[in-house]
Design an enzyme around this catalytic site. Structure first.
Site, PDB file in Angstrom:
ATOM      1  N   HIS A 139       0.834  -1.210   0.000  1.00 43.91           N
ATOM      2  CA  HIS A 139       0.000   0.000   0.000  1.00 43.91           C
ATOM      3  C   HIS A 139       0.867   1.259   0.000  1.00 43.91           C
ATOM      4  CE1 HIS A 139      -3.180   2.849   0.824  1.00 43.91           C
ATOM      5  NE2 HIS A 139      -2.553   3.238   1.921  1.00 43.91           N
ATOM      6  N   ASP A 239     -11.601   2.422   7.026  1.00 42.61           N
ATOM      7  CA  ASP A 239     -11.159   3.788   7.333  1.00 42.61           C
ATOM      8  C   ASP A 239     -11.480   4.689   6.145  1.00 42.61           C
ATOM      9  OD1 ASP A 239     -10.009   5.731   8.895  1.00 42.61           O
ATOM     10  OD2 ASP A 239      -7.993   5.370   8.120  1.00 42.61           O
TER      11      ASP A 239
HETATM   12 CA    CA Z   1      -6.153   4.484   7.089  1.00 43.22          CA
END
Ligand code: CA
Length: 421
Positions: A139, A239
């Site tokens: 990521h 999130d």
């Molecule tokens: Ca995050």
């Protein structure tokens, strides 16, 4: 072995084939009973179990845990205890609901049980503080490649520090709670002045979060060897992120309004004990980490993760398959790092992993990466495309571990996006 994890144990409560919640799971959560009472509980199969009612029968007396903990509306009192108490209660619940003990307990406990479709889940924990890490190498590499420099995608600190930031606890919400598209400042491409309006690049982040017990006093640190004693369990964590707001605001102090409008969690906290059979070695850490980040044993967990989009026009459509094992930094290192400067943690804090992306494009844990900044739209079953999340879309994240015929799952975290207010 942890007694509640005995793979041969069967329950007198029915467990449907493929359920996330066999008797080896015994997660903890909170819910409203059909009578409107708010209680903490657990779940076996499709049956929710009221721990207040169980405690009042005297069946938990031998655990050594004060009964007032089971009278609370959330798990915070229970979290303030310690690993020994958490394990004693979970082991005792496994015993009470073991098929072998049906004769002794089924009648006494029957008023503590509800079909899950007759209860409403509530926030399991009052979250005191929320920290978000950035611990998936793929990521961080993807984001660095897109926004900075493909040749130096990872910043120089990344392989030395479990990078993180302090998030916002007040907007952590339960699965099935819809959110409104956030509004804020954005800098359109080629513009030299910002505009204000609804976020256009709304994204999810596939994460897992761990919930802590009571830490040490301010000034003390938790070592990697001690860390797991302070980790109660984990939930799935979405999130939510507004990429256009993020891009304009994040220099120099990092995410702010792009992140603090909502983060969604799954309602059942799966204990670290329940995940114990699913430990695996993590990725080799190179360069060698500083001494306080070194650890022994397997601290990485094999949890299959999936993200789907659902809409009025189509049923849940999978867009990502990832795994919690893709974390470069494990939870013990995250907690050791978080406290190495003397920062204290409290019972009910939530520490999230950061977006979990694997090496293959179908394993990327955000729309930003899946659609590569919108350059590779995803095809939906109704013929429409997605670069980011649209109004009316529901994002569903699921997770489970499976080994030797035992499946321990997290259920899901499911959130619909409504238009901006
Ligand atoms: Ca995050």
């Amino acid at each position: 072995m942890i007694k509640a994890n005995d793979p041969n144990r069967k329950s007198w409560v029915p467990v449907p084939e493929g359920s996330d919640f066999p008797i080896q799971n015994i997660p903890f959560g909170a819910f409203r009973t059909p009578r409107g009472e708010e209680v903490i509980g657990t779940r076996i199969g499709d049956t929710a179990i009221d721990l207040k009612a169980i405690s009042r029968t005297g069946a938990l007396a031998g655990t050594g845990v004060e009964s007032n903990v089971f009278e609370e509306k959330n798990l915070n009192g229970f979290l303030k205890l310690n690993k020994k108490a958490w394990r004693a209660v979970r082991d005792r619940l496994a015993e009470l609901f073991d098929e072998a003990n049906k004769g002794e307990w089924a009648e006494a406990l029957k008023d503590s049980l509800y079909p899950v479709d007759q209860i409403a889940m509530t926030m399991p924990v009052v979250v005191g503080d929320y920290t978000d890490f950035y611990s998936s190498r793929q990521h961080a590499t993807n984001v660095g490649t897109m926004f900075r420099d493909p040749d130096n995608a990872l910043l120089p600190n990344w392989l030395h520090i479990p990078v993180g930031y302090h998030g916002r606890a007040s907007s952590i919400i339960l699965s099935e709670t819809p959110i409104h598209r956030p509004k804020g400042q954005q800098l359109p491409a080629d513009a030299d002045k910002p505009v204000f309006g609804p976020c256009k690049l709304l994204d999810f982040e596939l994460e897992m979060a761990f919930i802590t017990g009571q830490g040490k006093p301010l000034g003390d640190s938790i070592t990697t060897a001690e860390a797991e004693d302070y980790i109660f369990g984990l939930a799935l964590f979405n999130d939510w992120s507004a990429r256009d707001i993020q891009k304009w605001e994040y220099v120099p102090l990092g995410p702010f309004l792009a992140k603090n409008f909502a983060s969604s969690i799954s309602p059942w906290i799966v204990t670290l004990d329940a995940l114990d059979p699913f430990r695996i070695p993590g990725e080799k850490q190179e360069p060698e980490v500083l001494d306080y980040l070194k650890f022994e044993g397997n601290k990485t967990f094999d949890v299959n993760l999936k993200v789907s989009i659902e809409n009025d026009a189509f049923k849940a459509h999978p867009i990502c398959h990832s795994n919690f094992k893709y974390m470069y930094w494990n939870m013990a290192q995250q907690l050791a790092h978080h406290t190495v400067n003397g920062c204290n943690i409290n019972a009910g804090d939530m520490l999230a992993s950061g977006t979990i992306s694997g090496n293959n494009p179908e394993e990327y844990g955000s729309m930003l990466e899946l659609s590569w900044k919108g350059t590779k739209p995803l095809q939906m079953p109704d013929g429409s495309e997605r670069k980011f999340i649209q109004d009316g879309d529901t994002v569903i994240m699921e997770g489970y571990c499976e080994k030797d015929g035992v499946r321990i799952g997290f259920g899901n975290v499911k959130t619909q996006v409504l238009p901006a207010k």
